[in-house]
Write a protein that holds these residues in place. Structure first.
Motif, PDB file in Angstrom:
ATOM      1  N   ALA A   9      72.519  44.596  67.340  1.00 49.19           N
ATOM      2  CA  ALA A   9      73.107  43.269  67.518  1.00 49.19           C
ATOM      3  C   ALA A   9      72.056  42.201  67.201  1.00 49.19           C
ATOM      4  CB  ALA A   9      73.618  43.108  68.947  1.00 49.19           C
ATOM      5  N   GLY A  10      72.498  41.161  66.531  1.00 46.76           N
ATOM      6  CA  GLY A  10      71.613  40.056  66.193  1.00 46.76           C
ATOM      7  C   GLY A  10      70.955  40.165  64.827  1.00 46.76           C
ATOM      8  N   GLU A  11      71.043  41.352  64.174  1.00 49.32           N
ATOM      9  CA  GLU A  11      70.415  41.519  62.865  1.00 49.32           C
ATOM     10  C   GLU A  11      71.403  41.181  61.742  1.00 49.32           C
ATOM     11  OE1 GLU A  11      67.420  41.879  62.256  1.00 49.32           O
ATOM     12  OE2 GLU A  11      66.565  42.601  64.134  1.00 49.32           O
ATOM     13  N   ARG A  12      70.911  40.511  60.718  1.00 48.93           N
ATOM     14  CA  ARG A  12      71.732  40.154  59.572  1.00 48.93           C
ATOM     15  C   ARG A  12      70.835  40.022  58.342  1.00 48.93           C
ATOM     16  NH1 ARG A  12      74.746  34.820  59.934  1.00 48.93           N
ATOM     17  NH2 ARG A  12      75.424  35.566  61.975  1.00 48.93           N
ATOM     18  N   LEU A  13      71.451  39.939  57.178  1.00 47.89           N
ATOM     19  CA  LEU A  13      70.678  39.719  55.965  1.00 47.89           C
ATOM     20  C   LEU A  13      70.029  38.346  56.025  1.00 47.89           C
ATOM     21  CD1 LEU A  13      73.165  41.121  53.272  1.00 47.89           C
ATOM     22  CD2 LEU A  13      71.228  42.295  54.345  1.00 47.89           C
ATOM     23  N   ARG A  14      68.783  38.255  55.586  1.00 54.02           N
ATOM     24  CA  ARG A  14      68.017  37.020  55.728  1.00 54.02           C
ATOM     25  C   ARG A  14      67.928  36.270  54.400  1.00 54.02           C
ATOM     26  NH1 ARG A  14      63.741  39.980  59.836  1.00 54.02           N
ATOM     27  NH2 ARG A  14      65.348  40.448  61.382  1.00 54.02           N
ATOM     28  N   TYR A  15      69.029  36.266  53.695  1.00 53.98           N
ATOM     29  CA  TYR A  15      69.126  35.520  52.436  1.00 53.98           C
ATOM     30  C   TYR A  15      70.600  35.260  52.186  1.00 53.98           C
ATOM     31  CZ  TYR A  15      69.843  40.371  50.990  1.00 53.98           C
ATOM     32  OH  TYR A  15      70.290  41.668  50.914  1.00 53.98           O
ATOM     33  N   PRO A  16      70.940  34.227  51.403  1.00 50.87           N
ATOM     34  CA  PRO A  16      72.357  33.931  51.146  1.00 50.87           C
ATOM     35  C   PRO A  16      72.979  34.978  50.232  1.00 50.87           C
ATOM     36  CG  PRO A  16      70.948  32.468  49.892  1.00 50.87           C
ATOM     37  CD  PRO A  16      70.035  33.237  50.799  1.00 50.87           C
ATOM     38  N   VAL A  17      74.269  35.259  50.451  1.00 51.63           N
ATOM     39  CA  VAL A  17      75.002  36.186  49.592  1.00 51.63           C
ATOM     40  C   VAL A  17      76.040  35.401  48.794  1.00 51.63           C
ATOM     41  CG1 VAL A  17      74.661  38.134  51.142  1.00 51.63           C
ATOM     42  CG2 VAL A  17      76.720  36.734  51.372  1.00 51.63           C
ATOM     43  N   ARG A  18      76.373  35.920  47.607  1.00 48.87           N
ATOM     44  CA  ARG A  18      77.310  35.242  46.714  1.00 48.87           C
ATOM     45  C   ARG A  18      78.730  35.297  47.265  1.00 48.87           C
ATOM     46  NH1 ARG A  18      80.891  33.625  44.025  1.00 48.87           N
ATOM     47  NH2 ARG A  18      80.940  33.046  41.818  1.00 48.87           N
ATOM     48  N   ARG A  19      79.138  36.469  47.755  1.00 47.92           N
ATOM     49  CA  ARG A  19      80.466  36.645  48.355  1.00 47.92           C
ATOM     50  C   ARG A  19      80.326  37.436  49.649  1.00 47.92           C
ATOM     51  NH1 ARG A  19      84.195  39.522  44.026  1.00 47.92           N
ATOM     52  NH2 ARG A  19      82.240  40.681  43.701  1.00 47.92           N
ATOM     53  N   ARG A  20      81.141  37.127  50.599  1.00 46.15           N
ATOM     54  CA  ARG A  20      81.103  37.821  51.887  1.00 46.15           C
ATOM     55  C   ARG A  20      81.875  39.149  51.844  1.00 46.15           C
ATOM     56  NH1 ARG A  20      79.824  34.528  56.350  1.00 46.15           N
ATOM     57  NH2 ARG A  20      81.406  35.535  57.654  1.00 46.15           N
TER      58      ARG A  20
ATOM     59  N   ILE B 299      77.628  48.059  55.600  1.00 47.90           N
ATOM     60  CA  ILE B 299      77.549  47.194  54.413  1.00 47.90           C
ATOM     61  C   ILE B 299      78.489  46.002  54.560  1.00 47.90           C
ATOM     62  CG2 ILE B 299      78.023  47.098  51.927  1.00 47.90           C
ATOM     63  CD1 ILE B 299      77.311  50.204  52.009  1.00 47.90           C
ATOM     64  N   ARG B 300      79.725  46.300  54.967  1.00 46.14           N
ATOM     65  CA  ARG B 300      80.739  45.241  55.101  1.00 46.14           C
ATOM     66  C   ARG B 300      80.284  44.176  56.095  1.00 46.14           C
ATOM     67  NH1 ARG B 300      84.450  43.726  58.376  1.00 46.14           N
ATOM     68  NH2 ARG B 300      83.943  45.335  59.910  1.00 46.14           N
ATOM     69  N   ARG B 301      79.741  44.616  57.238  1.00 44.13           N
ATOM     70  CA  ARG B 301      79.291  43.670  58.251  1.00 44.13           C
ATOM     71  C   ARG B 301      78.113  42.828  57.751  1.00 44.13           C
ATOM     72  NH1 ARG B 301      80.324  45.116  64.088  1.00 44.13           N
ATOM     73  NH2 ARG B 301      82.098  46.546  64.091  1.00 44.13           N
ATOM     74  N   LEU B 302      77.179  43.466  57.085  1.00 48.00           N
ATOM     75  CA  LEU B 302      76.021  42.718  56.593  1.00 48.00           C
ATOM     76  C   LEU B 302      76.426  41.651  55.581  1.00 48.00           C
ATOM     77  CD1 LEU B 302      73.413  45.586  56.257  1.00 48.00           C
ATOM     78  CD2 LEU B 302      73.276  43.636  57.824  1.00 48.00           C
ATOM     79  N   LEU B 303      77.304  42.003  54.652  1.00 49.99           N
ATOM     80  CA  LEU B 303      77.742  41.025  53.663  1.00 49.99           C
ATOM     81  C   LEU B 303      78.513  39.875  54.316  1.00 49.99           C
ATOM     82  CD1 LEU B 303      78.898  43.350  50.741  1.00 49.99           C
ATOM     83  CD2 LEU B 303      76.772  42.062  50.917  1.00 49.99           C
ATOM     84  N   ALA B 304      79.285  40.205  55.347  1.00 47.00           N
ATOM     85  CA  ALA B 304      80.111  39.193  56.016  1.00 47.00           C
ATOM     86  C   ALA B 304      79.315  38.328  56.983  1.00 47.00           C
ATOM     87  CB  ALA B 304      81.260  39.880  56.759  1.00 47.00           C
ATOM     88  N   GLY B 305      78.065  38.691  57.261  1.00 42.45           N
ATOM     89  CA  GLY B 305      77.283  37.933  58.228  1.00 42.45           C
ATOM     90  C   GLY B 305      77.638  38.232  59.664  1.00 42.45           C
ATOM     91  N   ASP B 306      78.245  39.382  59.910  1.00 42.88           N
ATOM     92  CA  ASP B 306      78.639  39.794  61.257  1.00 42.88           C
ATOM     93  C   ASP B 306      77.433  40.431  61.955  1.00 42.88           C
ATOM     94  OD1 ASP B 306      79.628  41.042  63.522  1.00 42.88           O
ATOM     95  OD2 ASP B 306      81.329  41.990  62.526  1.00 42.88           O
ATOM     96  N   ASP B 307      76.873  39.746  62.950  1.00 41.68           N
ATOM     97  CA  ASP B 307      75.700  40.268  63.641  1.00 41.68           C
ATOM     98  C   ASP B 307      76.020  40.750  65.060  1.00 41.68           C
ATOM     99  OD1 ASP B 307      76.104  37.873  64.920  1.00 41.68           O
ATOM    100  OD2 ASP B 307      74.111  37.045  64.497  1.00 41.68           O
ATOM    101  N   SER B 308      77.281  41.150  65.268  1.00 39.48           N
ATOM    102  CA  SER B 308      77.681  41.605  66.603  1.00 39.48           C
ATOM    103  C   SER B 308      77.173  43.001  66.919  1.00 39.48           C
ATOM    104  CB  SER B 308      79.210  41.567  66.734  1.00 39.48           C
ATOM    105  OG  SER B 308      79.821  42.424  65.772  1.00 39.48           O
ATOM    106  N   GLY B 309      76.690  43.731  65.914  1.00 38.86           N
ATOM    107  CA  GLY B 309      76.149  45.065  66.137  1.00 38.86           C
ATOM    108  C   GLY B 309      77.182  46.148  65.902  1.00 38.86           C
TER     109      GLY B 309
ATOM    110  N   VAL C   5      71.812  49.777  54.700  1.00 39.31           N
ATOM    111  CA  VAL C   5      71.209  48.441  54.671  1.00 39.31           C
ATOM    112  C   VAL C   5      70.661  48.148  53.277  1.00 39.31           C
ATOM    113  CG1 VAL C   5      69.344  46.997  55.584  1.00 39.31           C
ATOM    114  CG2 VAL C   5      70.685  48.433  57.134  1.00 39.31           C
ATOM    115  N   GLU C   6      70.053  49.153  52.644  1.00 37.06           N
ATOM    116  CA  GLU C   6      69.549  48.976  51.286  1.00 37.06           C
ATOM    117  C   GLU C   6      70.693  48.846  50.280  1.00 37.06           C
ATOM    118  OE1 GLU C   6      66.507  48.446  50.597  1.00 37.06           O
ATOM    119  OE2 GLU C   6      65.649  48.913  52.556  1.00 37.06           O
ATOM    120  N   ILE C   7      71.774  49.593  50.495  1.00 37.25           N
ATOM    121  CA  ILE C   7      72.936  49.477  49.609  1.00 37.25           C
ATOM    122  C   ILE C   7      73.506  48.060  49.688  1.00 37.25           C
ATOM    123  CG2 ILE C   7      75.285  50.275  49.160  1.00 37.25           C
ATOM    124  CD1 ILE C   7      74.461  53.032  50.172  1.00 37.25           C
ATOM    125  N   ALA C   8      73.610  47.527  50.901  1.00 38.20           N
ATOM    126  CA  ALA C   8      74.116  46.155  51.062  1.00 38.20           C
ATOM    127  C   ALA C   8      73.246  45.177  50.289  1.00 38.20           C
ATOM    128  CB  ALA C   8      74.154  45.786  52.538  1.00 38.20           C
TER     129      ALA C   8
END
Length: 316
Positions: free
Chosen positions: A140-151, A120-130, A72-75
């Motif tokens: 499930a339901g958790e995602r990065l809480r800020y916009p990312v430059r690229r998915r 990492i891949r899921r977090l960048l892509a906005g995939d919150d399926s778990g 999560v920190e790497i993402a």
């Protein structure tokens, strides 16, 4: 298409990374990367400085590992770097080296790296399926809480391992063999990767000097601390046990000069780029001719000569 990269150790003062990166970009390097070795500075502050000082080169760590830094920190770090560099970031992932003093659970490193990338891949892509893995999970339901430059960001896997090389063949854009300047290794890694679209990168200590003997003497000193480690990983190299033991003994006594003096030229050339500008260019060309996509020059010495006299000889 072949490329050249500059690799920097994170042992410098603020401001030094920017100056080196600008010099590299002006010389037409394609990549500027920093290492993330234990007991040195973390890679991210240096990379943010490099990103702010450049406009074209790709930037990223070679490499982060999932044992000292949670996925999560790497993402979050790669997302921040991608934002700061306006979409020029890549992520290098590896199992990590020299972590034994920390007494971490490094069992099944392939699973750890694979699952780290999945998180990492899921977090960048906005995939919150778990995701529920053996080493890492995402609720499930958790995602990065800020916009990312690229998915998506390009993945570089750092490894000598057949299993991680196979993972790189499935998931990465590049595989990097750190600590090697051995052209004979390139086709072997290509076979392990099993995917011609994945670029093979070799990176090693680089010392360029008008005095080739002096360059090799410095390179021996720099190579000595990891000589027994990388020498044991290279299937094309046979090291005499007595030589390895003596080098290791002197390194443990912090006498890197004496340890390096024991390494003969033919072995040094497997693990470093060292010599006059012409010699270093010829060595790098042999690696590229063997099928590598990129050579990363790890720079303790000679950047000015590398930029002015080595790179022009390698332009294709």
């Amino acid at each position: 298409m072949t490329e050249l990269g500059l690799g920097l150790q994170t042992d410098k003062q603020p401001g030094e990374y920017a100056a080196l990166a600008r010099q590299a970009e002006e010389a037409r390097f394609a990549v500027v990367t920093t290492f993330n070795d234990l007991w040195f500075q973390p890679a991210l502050p240096a990379l943010l400085e490099i990103a702010a000082a450049t406009t074209r080169v790709r930037v990223g760590p070679s490499c982060l590992n999932p044992f000292t830094l949670h996925p999560v920190e790497i993402a979050g770090q790669v997302a921040a770097l991608d934002q700061a560099s306006d979409g020029r970031a890549f992520l290098g992932l590896a199992r990590g080296s020299w972590l034994e003093p920390l007494d971490l659970d490094q069992s099944d490193p392939v699973t750890a790296v694979e699952e780290a990338w999945e998180v990492i891949r899921r977090l960048l892509a906005g995939d919150d399926s778990g995701f529920a893995g053996r080493r890492f999970a995402l609720p499930a339901g958790e995602r990065l809480r800020y916009p990312v430059r690229r998915r998506e960001v390009p993945l570089l896997v750092g490894t000598w391992s057949p299993r991680l090389a196979a993972f790189a063949g499935r998931a990465a854009q590049e595989l990097k063999v750190g600590g090697s300047g051995n052209p004979r290794l390139v086709p072997l890694m290509r076979e392990l990767v099993g995917n011609d679209d994945v670029g093979i990168v070799l990176g090693a200590v680089t010392v360029v000097d008008e005095d080739g003997d002096r360059a090799r003497r410095i390179a021996r000193r720099e190579v000595a601390p990891y000589f027994d480690v990388v020498g044991g990983l290279d299937p094309t190299v046979t090291l005499e046990p007595e030589l390895v033991a003596r080098v290791r003994e002197l390194v443990r006594a912090h006498d890197h000069e004496a340890a390096g003096a024991l390494i003969p030229d033919d072995l040094l050339d497997r693990f470093a780029f060292a010599g006059t500008p012409e010699e270093v260019a010829r060595h790098a060309e042999a690696v590229l001719d063997a099928g590598a996509r990129r050579v990363d020059f790890g720079m303790p010495h000679g950047l000015e000569l590398l930029c002015r006299q080595v790179l022009p000889r390698l332009e294709r």
